[in-house]
Enzyme design. Structure first.
Site, PDB file in Angstrom:
ATOM      1  N   CYS A  48       0.838  -1.199   0.000  1.00 13.27           N
ATOM      2  CA  CYS A  48       0.000   0.000   0.000  1.00 13.27           C
ATOM      3  C   CYS A  48       0.874   1.250   0.000  1.00 13.27           C
ATOM      4  O   CYS A  48       1.319   1.702   1.063  1.00 13.27           O
ATOM      5  CB  CYS A  48      -0.950  -0.005   1.195  1.00 13.27           C
ATOM      6  SG  CYS A  48      -2.055   1.414   1.213  1.00 13.27           S
TER       7      CYS A  48
ATOM      8  N   CYS B 210      -0.614   4.135   1.959  1.00 16.48           N
ATOM      9  CA  CYS B 210      -0.500   3.975   3.417  1.00 16.48           C
ATOM     10  C   CYS B 210       0.931   4.256   3.886  1.00 16.48           C
ATOM     11  O   CYS B 210       1.142   4.916   4.895  1.00 16.48           O
ATOM     12  CB  CYS B 210      -0.832   2.551   3.865  1.00 16.48           C
ATOM     13  SG  CYS B 210      -2.267   1.816   3.116  1.00 16.48           S
ATOM     14  N   ASP B 211       1.913   3.720   3.181  1.00 21.12           N
ATOM     15  CA  ASP B 211       3.269   3.665   3.721  1.00 21.12           C
ATOM     16  C   ASP B 211       4.297   4.532   2.995  1.00 21.12           C
ATOM     17  O   ASP B 211       5.398   4.740   3.503  1.00 21.12           O
ATOM     18  CB  ASP B 211       3.783   2.206   3.685  1.00 21.12           C
ATOM     19  CG  ASP B 211       2.934   1.282   4.545  1.00 21.12           C
ATOM     20  OD1 ASP B 211       2.341   1.770   5.516  1.00 21.12           O
ATOM     21  OD2 ASP B 211       2.866   0.078   4.243  1.00 21.12           O
TER      22      ASP B 211
END
Ligand code: NAP
Length: 359
Positions: free
Chosen positions: A178, A181-182
């Site tokens: 992701c 996300c990261d």
């Protein structure tokens, strides 16, 4: 935790990601006394990436969920959550830096919020359903059958992984599925990264990562992208993206201390293997919705996602069964959109029960 499964439940929520917990919060506040079947803690679920609390429980910091800017959350978490559910670093009282909310913390807080309003939780899997008559019947792995007037399916989707042991070793230590996300984490900033895949997800991840990374290698197993033309053009014209055509990641290289330090690429056309120095690897090779137990029961699309049968409503092909979150969304796949559709499903279920004269 075991909720009572005797009698006919007003609403059973299957799944425990942001969609499931948001549905539970809304159903509980509407006095529907919801039962959440949050998933079983089994080795099989661990291997598949389908343990309780969903995909967010597998990520690190959450920077894009509104309401949780980076800051000192330690004191708040230590009073908001029961001791046995607190992140280990609170109990250790270690000297952790101030940080924003992590995915696992967000999920624990949502879960606790649902409990605070009276949601009941069953730590179990739904293995089989029969939606042909009313009430609906659900079979569980360990707790026998459940009957329900309405059901909200919120079982999410799981990221596809290459399946390499070295990939497993570096998950959360440089390997991620992701980018949104990261990608902005300090470990990836101004570093070279690799993205695997050739569809819209991979191309979007690669483009997104160029905001932070020094360089992004896009590794695709063919010589032509699957992504839409506009996304392809964007990637090919981006000076920070270098295409690695006809290539597959054969091994993720690194150490426990440093995390990922490189990948070994195998050619799919017989060229010699080569190593590329990178600090992270992102997978963009698609997701699989967790709908195996719904095949032949609910209408699914060709990739297995549940089909919403009414525009902007969470109704499925079975009257009284609703779906929320990634299990019915192959497009947005964000925590906030899952939470939003969980709210929609709860309101749809509540109105359906009222219209049927059940509650
Ligand atoms: P996808 O379209 O199924 O593409 C998956 C890609 O991963 C393909 O290029 C495939 O290669 C590759 N792949 C699959 N398994 C692999 C493996 N084991 N090893 C190496 N490569 C592998 O999935 P997606 O990109 O997640 O997109 C899913 C849907 O969401 C699509 O309809 C897409 O249009 C949509 N989406 C839209 C946007 C947007 O519009 N902004 C963003 C993201 C996703 P092959 O090409 O060789 O099969």
């Amino acid at each position: 935790m075991a909720g009572s499964t005797t009698g006919i439940q007003n609403v059973v929520i299957v799944g425990s990601g942001p969609a499931g917990w948001t549905a539970a919060i809304y159903c509980a506040r509407a006095n529907l006394n919801p039962l959440v079947v949050e998933g079983a803690i089994t080795e099989e679920n661990r291997m598949k990436g389908t343990l309780p609390l969903g995909q967010l429980n597998l990520t690190t910091e959450i920077e894009n969920f509104p309401g949780f800017p980076a800051g000192k959350l330690r004191e708040y978490l230590s009073t908001a959550l029961p001791e046995d559910r607190q992140p280990f670093w609170i109990l250790d009282k270690g000297n952790q830096p101030a940080h924003g909310l992590t995915g696992p913390e967000l999920m624990e807080l949502m879960r606790q919020q649902a409990i605070n309003f009276g949601a009941r939780i069953l730590t179990d899997d739904v293995t089989k359903v029969n939606f042909t008559g009313k009430p609906f019947h659900l079979e569980t792995l360990e707790n026998g059958p459940i009957q329900a007037h309405t059901v909200i399916i919120a079982t999410g989707a799981r990221a596809n992984w290459l399946g390499l042991p070295s990939e497993e070793r570096f998950k959360n230590n440089g390997v991620s599925a992701c980018a949104v996300c990261d990608g902005a984490l300090p470990r990836f900033r101004n570093k070279a990264l690799v993205v695997v895949g050739g569809g819209d997800s991979a191309v979007e991840e690669a483009s997104y990562l160029t905001k932070f990374a020094a360089k992004v290698y896009l590794v695709h197993r063919r010589d032509k992208l699957r992504a839409s033309k506009i996304m392809e053009k964007r990637a090919l014209e981006n000076p920070k993206i270098e295409m690695c055509w006809n290539s597959a990641v054969d091994e993720v290289l690194g150490t426990d201390a440093d995390g990922v330090t490189g990948v070994r690429l195998m050619s799919t056309t017989g060229a010699p293997p080569r190593e590329v120095a990178v600090s992270g690897m992102f997978l963009g090779i698609g997701h699989t919705p967790n709908t195996d137990f719904l095949k032949g029961v609910l209408e699914l699309d060709d990739k297995g996602y549940i089909v919403w049968k009414k525009m902007m409503r969470t109704n499925t092909s079975v009257d009284g069964v609703f779906a929320a979150g990634d299990v019915a969304d192959n497009n947005y796949r964000q925590a906030i959109t899952a939470a939003g559709s969980g709210c929609m499903a709860a309101l749809d279920a509540e109105r359906w029960l009222a219209a049927e004269g059940i509650h």
